[in-house]
Design a protein around this motif. Structure first.
Motif, PDB file in Angstrom:
ATOM      1  N   ILE A   1       0.853  -1.184   0.000  1.00  0.00           N
ATOM      2  CA  ILE A   1       0.000   0.000   0.000  1.00  0.00           C
ATOM      3  C   ILE A   1       0.889   1.234   0.000  1.00  0.00           C
ATOM      4  O   ILE A   1       1.634   1.486   0.944  1.00  0.00           O
ATOM      5  N   THR A   2       0.819   2.000  -1.079  1.00  0.00           N
ATOM      6  CA  THR A   2       1.646   3.186  -1.241  1.00  0.00           C
ATOM      7  C   THR A   2       1.424   4.173  -0.104  1.00  0.00           C
ATOM      8  O   THR A   2       0.288   4.442   0.268  1.00  0.00           O
ATOM      9  N   GLY A   3       2.506   4.677   0.455  1.00  0.00           N
ATOM     10  CA  GLY A   3       2.421   5.696   1.489  1.00  0.00           C
ATOM     11  C   GLY A   3       2.154   5.172   2.885  1.00  0.00           C
ATOM     12  O   GLY A   3       1.925   5.946   3.809  1.00  0.00           O
ATOM     13  N   ARG A   4       2.182   3.867   3.055  1.00  0.00           N
ATOM     14  CA  ARG A   4       1.891   3.280   4.363  1.00  0.00           C
ATOM     15  C   ARG A   4       3.153   2.691   4.959  1.00  0.00           C
ATOM     16  O   ARG A   4       4.006   2.170   4.257  1.00  0.00           O
ATOM     17  N   ARG A   5       3.252   2.752   6.272  1.00  0.00           N
ATOM     18  CA  ARG A   5       4.250   2.005   7.033  1.00  0.00           C
ATOM     19  C   ARG A   5       3.474   1.042   7.906  1.00  0.00           C
ATOM     20  O   ARG A   5       2.512   1.435   8.564  1.00  0.00           O
ATOM     21  N   TYR A   6       3.875  -0.201   7.898  1.00  0.00           N
ATOM     22  CA  TYR A   6       3.176  -1.256   8.629  1.00  0.00           C
ATOM     23  C   TYR A   6       4.151  -1.862   9.625  1.00  0.00           C
ATOM     24  O   TYR A   6       5.294  -2.143   9.288  1.00  0.00           O
ATOM     25  N   TYR A   7       3.701  -2.030  10.858  1.00  0.00           N
ATOM     26  CA  TYR A   7       4.519  -2.609  11.909  1.00  0.00           C
ATOM     27  C   TYR A   7       3.762  -3.752  12.565  1.00  0.00           C
ATOM     28  O   TYR A   7       2.558  -3.648  12.810  1.00  0.00           O
ATOM     29  N   LYS A   8       4.469  -4.816  12.876  1.00  0.00           N
ATOM     30  CA  LYS A   8       3.858  -5.952  13.556  1.00  0.00           C
ATOM     31  C   LYS A   8       4.543  -6.116  14.905  1.00  0.00           C
ATOM     32  O   LYS A   8       5.764  -6.096  14.996  1.00  0.00           O
ATOM     33  N   GLY A   9       3.732  -6.271  15.952  1.00  0.00           N
ATOM     34  CA  GLY A   9       4.274  -6.384  17.298  1.00  0.00           C
ATOM     35  C   GLY A   9       5.090  -7.637  17.492  1.00  0.00           C
ATOM     36  O   GLY A   9       4.811  -8.676  16.896  1.00  0.00           O
ATOM     37  N   ASN A  10       6.120  -7.545  18.297  1.00  0.00           N
ATOM     38  CA  ASN A  10       6.996  -8.680  18.530  1.00  0.00           C
ATOM     39  C   ASN A  10       6.574  -9.531  19.716  1.00  0.00           C
ATOM     40  O   ASN A  10       6.965 -10.674  19.807  1.00  0.00           O
ATOM     41  N   VAL A  11       5.808  -8.994  20.624  1.00  0.00           N
ATOM     42  CA  VAL A  11       5.397  -9.748  21.807  1.00  0.00           C
ATOM     43  C   VAL A  11       4.165 -10.562  21.442  1.00  0.00           C
ATOM     44  O   VAL A  11       3.046 -10.078  21.454  1.00  0.00           O
ATOM     45  N   ASN A  12       4.374 -11.801  21.074  1.00  0.00           N
ATOM     46  CA  ASN A  12       3.301 -12.706  20.667  1.00  0.00           C
ATOM     47  C   ASN A  12       2.457 -12.140  19.518  1.00  0.00           C
ATOM     48  O   ASN A  12       1.331 -12.561  19.327  1.00  0.00           O
ATOM     49  N   HIS A  13       2.986 -11.197  18.789  1.00  0.00           N
ATOM     50  CA  HIS A  13       2.274 -10.591  17.645  1.00  0.00           C
ATOM     51  C   HIS A  13       0.858 -10.186  18.018  1.00  0.00           C
ATOM     52  O   HIS A  13      -0.086 -10.400  17.274  1.00  0.00           O
ATOM     53  N   MET A  14       0.709  -9.572  19.187  1.00  0.00           N
ATOM     54  CA  MET A  14      -0.613  -9.221  19.683  1.00  0.00           C
ATOM     55  C   MET A  14      -1.147  -7.921  19.102  1.00  0.00           C
ATOM     56  O   MET A  14      -2.270  -7.543  19.380  1.00  0.00           O
ATOM     57  N   TYR A  15      -0.360  -7.205  18.338  1.00  0.00           N
ATOM     58  CA  TYR A  15      -0.841  -5.961  17.761  1.00  0.00           C
ATOM     59  C   TYR A  15      -0.144  -5.719  16.431  1.00  0.00           C
ATOM     60  O   TYR A  15       0.878  -6.320  16.135  1.00  0.00           O
ATOM     61  N   HIS A  16      -0.727  -4.843  15.662  1.00  0.00           N
ATOM     62  CA  HIS A  16      -0.045  -4.304  14.501  1.00  0.00           C
ATOM     63  C   HIS A  16      -0.464  -2.852  14.382  1.00  0.00           C
ATOM     64  O   HIS A  16      -1.488  -2.450  14.932  1.00  0.00           O
ATOM     65  N   ALA A  17       0.346  -2.068  13.721  1.00  0.00           N
ATOM     66  CA  ALA A  17       0.057  -0.643  13.558  1.00  0.00           C
ATOM     67  C   ALA A  17       0.319  -0.250  12.121  1.00  0.00           C
ATOM     68  O   ALA A  17       1.224  -0.778  11.470  1.00  0.00           O
ATOM     69  N   GLN A  18      -0.491   0.672  11.645  1.00  0.00           N
ATOM     70  CA  GLN A  18      -0.307   1.226  10.318  1.00  0.00           C
ATOM     71  C   GLN A  18      -0.118   2.729  10.479  1.00  0.00           C
ATOM     72  O   GLN A  18      -0.794   3.350  11.287  1.00  0.00           O
ATOM     73  N   ALA A  19       0.785   3.301   9.722  1.00  0.00           N
ATOM     74  CA  ALA A  19       1.012   4.745   9.755  1.00  0.00           C
ATOM     75  C   ALA A  19       0.942   5.282   8.330  1.00  0.00           C
ATOM     76  O   ALA A  19       1.486   4.688   7.408  1.00  0.00           O
ATOM     77  N   PHE A  20       0.234   6.371   8.179  1.00  0.00           N
ATOM     78  CA  PHE A  20       0.083   7.042   6.895  1.00  0.00           C
ATOM     79  C   PHE A  20       0.422   8.516   7.064  1.00  0.00           C
ATOM     80  O   PHE A  20       0.335   9.046   8.159  1.00  0.00           O
ATOM     81  N   THR A  21       0.730   9.166   5.979  1.00  0.00           N
ATOM     82  CA  THR A  21       0.831  10.617   5.990  1.00  0.00           C
ATOM     83  C   THR A  21      -0.577  11.164   6.211  1.00  0.00           C
ATOM     84  O   THR A  21      -1.539  10.665   5.612  1.00  0.00           O
TER      85      THR A  21
END
Length: 92
Positions: free
Chosen positions: A18-38
């Motif tokens: 997805i253009t313009g997005r940063r995606y992060y996946k949590g390392n602690v049991n992958h219990m969360y993820h976050a997306q960041a956009f402009t």
């Protein structure tokens, strides 16, 4: 926000298609993820519109959950089909 995300130690996944997005996946049991956009990006508006649409149309979301539960390998394809079918009504 990259420094703050780095402090939380998530695994960066880049834009993940997805253009313009940063995606992060949590390392602690992958219990969360976050997306960041402009702020104000077209992609962010589309993502939030689909999110809000699915919150209002529980039946659509539940049908998607049942389909993906039956075939986890088809998750990406089924998600793309869901977005294709419901994006225009979500943006209206």
């Amino acid at each position: 926000m990259n420094d703050k995300m780095h402090d939380m130690r998530p695994t960066p996944r880049g834009k993940n298609g997805i253009t313009g997005r940063r995606y992060y996946k949590g390392n602690v049991n992958h219990m969360y993820h976050a997306q960041a956009f402009t702020a104000g990006s077209e992609q962010a508006i589309r993502q939030l519109a689909i999110r809000d649409y699915l919150r209002k149309h529980h039946g659509v979301a539940e049908q998607h959950k049942h389909q993906t539960a039956e075939d986890r390998r088809a998750y990406g394809r089924l998600k793309n089909e869901l977005v294709q079918r419901h994006e225009q009504p979500a943006l209206a």
